[in-house]
Design a protein around this motif. Structure first.
Motif, PDB file in Angstrom:
ATOM      1  N   ASN A  31      10.459  -8.846  26.812  1.00  0.00           N
ATOM      2  CA  ASN A  31      11.869  -9.040  27.175  1.00  0.00           C
ATOM      3  C   ASN A  31      12.401 -10.375  26.676  1.00  0.00           C
ATOM      4  N   LYS A  32      11.552 -11.398  26.714  1.00  0.00           N
ATOM      5  CA  LYS A  32      11.955 -12.735  26.278  1.00  0.00           C
ATOM      6  C   LYS A  32      11.911 -12.891  24.753  1.00  0.00           C
ATOM      7  N   GLY A  33      11.411 -11.890  24.056  1.00  0.00           N
ATOM      8  CA  GLY A  33      11.323 -11.975  22.605  1.00  0.00           C
ATOM      9  C   GLY A  33      10.150 -12.795  22.111  1.00  0.00           C
ATOM     10  N   GLN A  34       9.150 -13.027  22.984  1.00  0.00           N
ATOM     11  CA  GLN A  34       8.010 -13.866  22.614  1.00  0.00           C
ATOM     12  C   GLN A  34       6.866 -13.069  21.998  1.00  0.00           C
ATOM     13  N   MET A  35       6.908 -11.740  22.125  1.00  0.00           N
ATOM     14  CA  MET A  35       5.808 -10.940  21.620  1.00  0.00           C
ATOM     15  C   MET A  35       5.711 -11.028  20.095  1.00  0.00           C
ATOM     16  N   ASP A  36       6.857 -11.062  19.420  1.00  0.00           N
ATOM     17  CA  ASP A  36       6.844 -11.168  17.962  1.00  0.00           C
ATOM     18  C   ASP A  36       6.161 -12.456  17.524  1.00  0.00           C
ATOM     19  N   PHE A  37       6.401 -13.543  18.264  1.00  0.00           N
ATOM     20  CA  PHE A  37       5.748 -14.816  17.942  1.00  0.00           C
ATOM     21  C   PHE A  37       4.242 -14.714  18.146  1.00  0.00           C
ATOM     22  N   THR A  38       3.828 -14.096  19.250  1.00  0.00           N
ATOM     23  CA  THR A  38       2.396 -13.962  19.527  1.00  0.00           C
ATOM     24  C   THR A  38       1.706 -13.165  18.433  1.00  0.00           C
ATOM     25  N   LEU A  39       2.354 -12.080  17.998  1.00  0.00           N
ATOM     26  CA  LEU A  39       1.760 -11.239  16.962  1.00  0.00           C
ATOM     27  C   LEU A  39       1.778 -11.897  15.584  1.00  0.00           C
ATOM     28  N   SER A  40       2.613 -12.921  15.405  1.00  0.00           N
ATOM     29  CA  SER A  40       2.665 -13.627  14.124  1.00  0.00           C
ATOM     30  C   SER A  40       1.572 -14.688  14.000  1.00  0.00           C
ATOM     31  N   LEU A  41       0.870 -14.981  15.101  1.00  0.00           N
ATOM     32  CA  LEU A  41      -0.200 -15.971  15.064  1.00  0.00           C
ATOM     33  C   LEU A  41      -1.377 -15.447  14.238  1.00  0.00           C
ATOM     34  N   PRO A  42      -2.203 -16.337  13.697  1.00  0.00           N
ATOM     35  CA  PRO A  42      -3.304 -15.907  12.810  1.00  0.00           C
ATOM     36  C   PRO A  42      -4.479 -15.296  13.561  1.00  0.00           C
ATOM     37  N   PHE A  43      -4.184 -14.278  14.362  1.00  0.00           N
ATOM     38  CA  PHE A  43      -5.216 -13.552  15.093  1.00  0.00           C
ATOM     39  C   PHE A  43      -4.960 -12.058  14.920  1.00  0.00           C
ATOM     40  N   SER A  44      -6.023 -11.293  14.917  1.00  0.00           N
ATOM     41  CA  SER A  44      -5.861  -9.844  14.822  1.00  0.00           C
ATOM     42  C   SER A  44      -5.270  -9.305  16.114  1.00  0.00           C
ATOM     43  N   MET A 102     -14.022 -11.879  19.906  1.00  0.00           N
ATOM     44  CA  MET A 102     -13.193 -10.970  20.697  1.00  0.00           C
ATOM     45  C   MET A 102     -12.087 -11.740  21.422  1.00  0.00           C
ATOM     46  N   VAL A 103     -12.451 -12.808  22.138  1.00  0.00           N
ATOM     47  CA  VAL A 103     -11.484 -13.644  22.842  1.00  0.00           C
ATOM     48  C   VAL A 103     -11.520 -15.042  22.222  1.00  0.00           C
ATOM     49  N   LYS A 104     -10.408 -15.486  21.698  1.00  0.00           N
ATOM     50  CA  LYS A 104     -10.329 -16.785  21.040  1.00  0.00           C
ATOM     51  C   LYS A 104      -9.855 -17.850  22.035  1.00  0.00           C
ATOM     52  N   ARG A 105     -10.534 -18.998  22.024  1.00  0.00           N
ATOM     53  CA  ARG A 105     -10.226 -20.051  22.987  1.00  0.00           C
ATOM     54  C   ARG A 105      -8.810 -20.581  22.805  1.00  0.00           C
ATOM     55  N   GLN A 106      -8.372 -20.761  21.538  1.00  0.00           N
ATOM     56  CA  GLN A 106      -7.021 -21.280  21.308  1.00  0.00           C
ATOM     57  C   GLN A 106      -5.958 -20.311  21.827  1.00  0.00           C
ATOM     58  N   LEU A 107      -6.181 -19.031  21.588  1.00  0.00           N
ATOM     59  CA  LEU A 107      -5.234 -18.022  22.061  1.00  0.00           C
ATOM     60  C   LEU A 107      -5.275 -17.903  23.576  1.00  0.00           C
ATOM     61  N   LEU A 108      -6.457 -18.033  24.147  1.00  0.00           N
ATOM     62  CA  LEU A 108      -6.592 -17.994  25.597  1.00  0.00           C
ATOM     63  C   LEU A 108      -5.827 -19.148  26.245  1.00  0.00           C
ATOM     64  N   TYR A 109      -5.918 -20.318  25.625  1.00  0.00           N
ATOM     65  CA  TYR A 109      -5.189 -21.488  26.131  1.00  0.00           C
ATOM     66  C   TYR A 109      -3.684 -21.263  26.046  1.00  0.00           C
ATOM     67  N   LYS A 110      -3.232 -20.683  24.937  1.00  0.00           N
ATOM     68  CA  LYS A 110      -1.802 -20.402  24.770  1.00  0.00           C
ATOM     69  C   LYS A 110      -1.308 -19.421  25.829  1.00  0.00           C
ATOM     70  N   GLU A 111      -2.089 -18.362  26.070  1.00  0.00           N
ATOM     71  CA  GLU A 111      -1.703 -17.364  27.070  1.00  0.00           C
ATOM     72  C   GLU A 111      -1.687 -17.968  28.465  1.00  0.00           C
TER      73      GLU A 111
END
Length: 328
Positions: free
Chosen positions: A86-99, A1-10
Motif C-alpha cells: 500500500n505504501k509503495g515500498q514493495m517495488d523498492f524491496t524487490l529492486s534490491l540485489p536479492f533474489s 536463504m535469509v540474508k542478514r542485511q535484508l533481515l536488518y532492513k525488514e
C-alpha cells in the motif's frame, strides 16, 4: 536463504511495531496469571468471599492471549506484505540485489521467528510463575501454548500467502479470510442444497461437517476451543498435525507466488490478471448458493429459494466487480 542485511532492513522498517507487539504479547499471559492469583489471594483473605478451592488454579484454555494470539499472525503478515505494498515500498524491496526467494524467506522467517520468540518468552515466564506460586492445577498449560503457536503460525502463513497473490492490504485480508472458510463454501453449501432437495433428516450432513469440513478448515483451528469440544478426529494428534500441514502448504503457495508474480498491478485485487474472471464466477456461484439457502430457510418455499438465488447472483456480481476490477 535469509540474508542478514535484508533481515536488518525488514526489522528496521517496522521496528517499533515489532517491539511493542512483542512486549505486550509476551507479558500478556504472565500478567493475567498474576492478576488471577492476586484476585484469588484477596478472596482468600476476605471472609465474605467464597472460593471453589482452597488453592489457586488457572485454566490456560480460556486465556485471552492464547485464544486470540492468531490475530498477531494476521497483523504481522498484513504489515509485512499488505501495508508495504500500500505504501509503495514493495517495488523498492524487490529492486534490491536479492533474489525473490531470499526476500520471501527473510520476510517469512522474521515474522514466524518473532511469533515463536513471543510464545517462548511467555511460556518461560509463566512456567517460572507456576514454579514459584505452586498452584493446585494448571490444566492445558503445555497443550494450549503449543496449539496457540501452531494456530498463529498457520494463520500467519495463510495471510502471508494471500499477500503474495493480492495487490493491497484489504485484498489480502479478504482472500485470506475467504480461504479460511473455503471448505464450508465449496463443500458445505452444495451439501446444504442437496439436503433441501432430498429432504433428509440432516444426520448425514452433520457427519460430513464434523468429519470432513471442520477438520480441513483453517478457521476451525484459530482458538483453543478445539480441545473443549468432542470433535471427531480422523487420527490421534489431528488437531496438531492438520495445522502443521496447512502451514506448510500455505508457505509453499506463497513462495511460488512471490517468485512468479508481476509487480505492475499494485493496488489491484489480484496480482495475476488471469485470476480475476474465475474468482468473479466463483463469488457469484457462492452468492447464488448462499442467498438461495437463506431464501429457502425464510419461508421453506421454492419461491423464496429462487428469489434468494436471484438476489445472490446480483449481489455476487456487483460485489466481485467492485472488489476485483476497481483499483485501490
Amino acid at each position: 536463504m535469509v540474508k542478514r542485511q535484508l533481515l536488518y532492513k525488514e526489522w528496521k522498517q517496522s521496528e517499533l511495531t515489532f517491539i511493542l507487539v512483542m512486549l505486550v504479547a509476551a507479558l500478556a499471559t504472565p500478567f493475567a496469571f498474576l492478576m488471577e492469583y492476586s484476585s484469588f489471594q484477596t478472596c482468600i483473605n476476605d471472609t465474605d468471599c467464597i472460593t471453589d478451592s482452597p488453592r489457586f488454579s488457572y485454566i490456560f484454555k480460556t486465556d485471552a492471549f492464547l485464544s486470540l494470539s492468531w490475530l498477531m499472525g494476521i497483523f504481522f503478515a498484513v504489515v509485512q506484505i499488505g501495508f508495504e505494498r500500500n505504501k509503495g515500498q514493495m517495488d523498492f524491496t524487490l529492486s534490491l540485489p536479492f533474489s525473490r526467494s531470499t526476500i520471501y524467506h527473510t520476510k517469512f522467517f522474521l515474522g514466524a521467528g518473532i511469533i515463536a520468540i513471543i510464545h517462548s518468552i511467555s511460556y518461560v515466564l509463566t512456567y517460572l510463575l507456576i514454579l514459584g506460586l505452586n498452584p493446585l492445577e494448571v490444566p492445558g498449560f503445555n497443550s494450549s501454548y503449543f496449539f496457540s503457536l501452531l494456530s498463529t503460525c498457520m494463520m500467519y502463513s495463510l495471510f502471508f500467502a494471500a499477500g503474495t497473490l493480492t495487490g493491497s492490504a484489504i485484498s489480502q485480508a479478504i482472500v485470506a479470510f475467504s480461504t479460511a472458510i473455503l471448505p464450508f463454501l465449496v463443500i458445505g453449501l452444495p451439501i446444504v442444497h442437496l439436503d433441501f432437495i432430498m429432504k433428509t433428516s440432516g444426520m448425514w450432513m452433520d457427519r460430513i461437517f464434523n468429519y470432513l469440513i471442520s477438520p480441513i478448515s483453517p478457521i476451525t483451528y484459530i482458538t483453543t476451543e478445539r480441545f473443549q469440544h468432542d470433535y471427531p478426529l480422523w487420527f490421534p494428534g489431528e488437531e496438531y498435525i492438520v495445522p502443521i500441514v496447512m502451514m506448510i502448504v500455505f508457505y509453499l503457495i506463497g513462495l511460488l507466488s512471490f517468485m512468479k508474480h508481476p509487480i505492475e498491478r499494485n493496488g489491484r485485487f489480484f496480482l495475476y490478471s488471469k485470476m480475476d474472471r474465475p474468482i468473479q464466477v466463483i463469488v457469484i456461484v457462492f452468492g447464488v448458493l448462499g442467498f438461495g439457502w437463506v431464501g429457502f430457510s425464510s419461508d421453506n418455499s421454492m419461491f423464496g429459494y429462487i428469489t434468494g438465488m436471484l438476489i445472490g447472483g446480483v449481489v455476487g456480481a456487483l460485489t466481485s466487480y467492485f472488489l476485483i476490477y476497481r483499483k485501490r
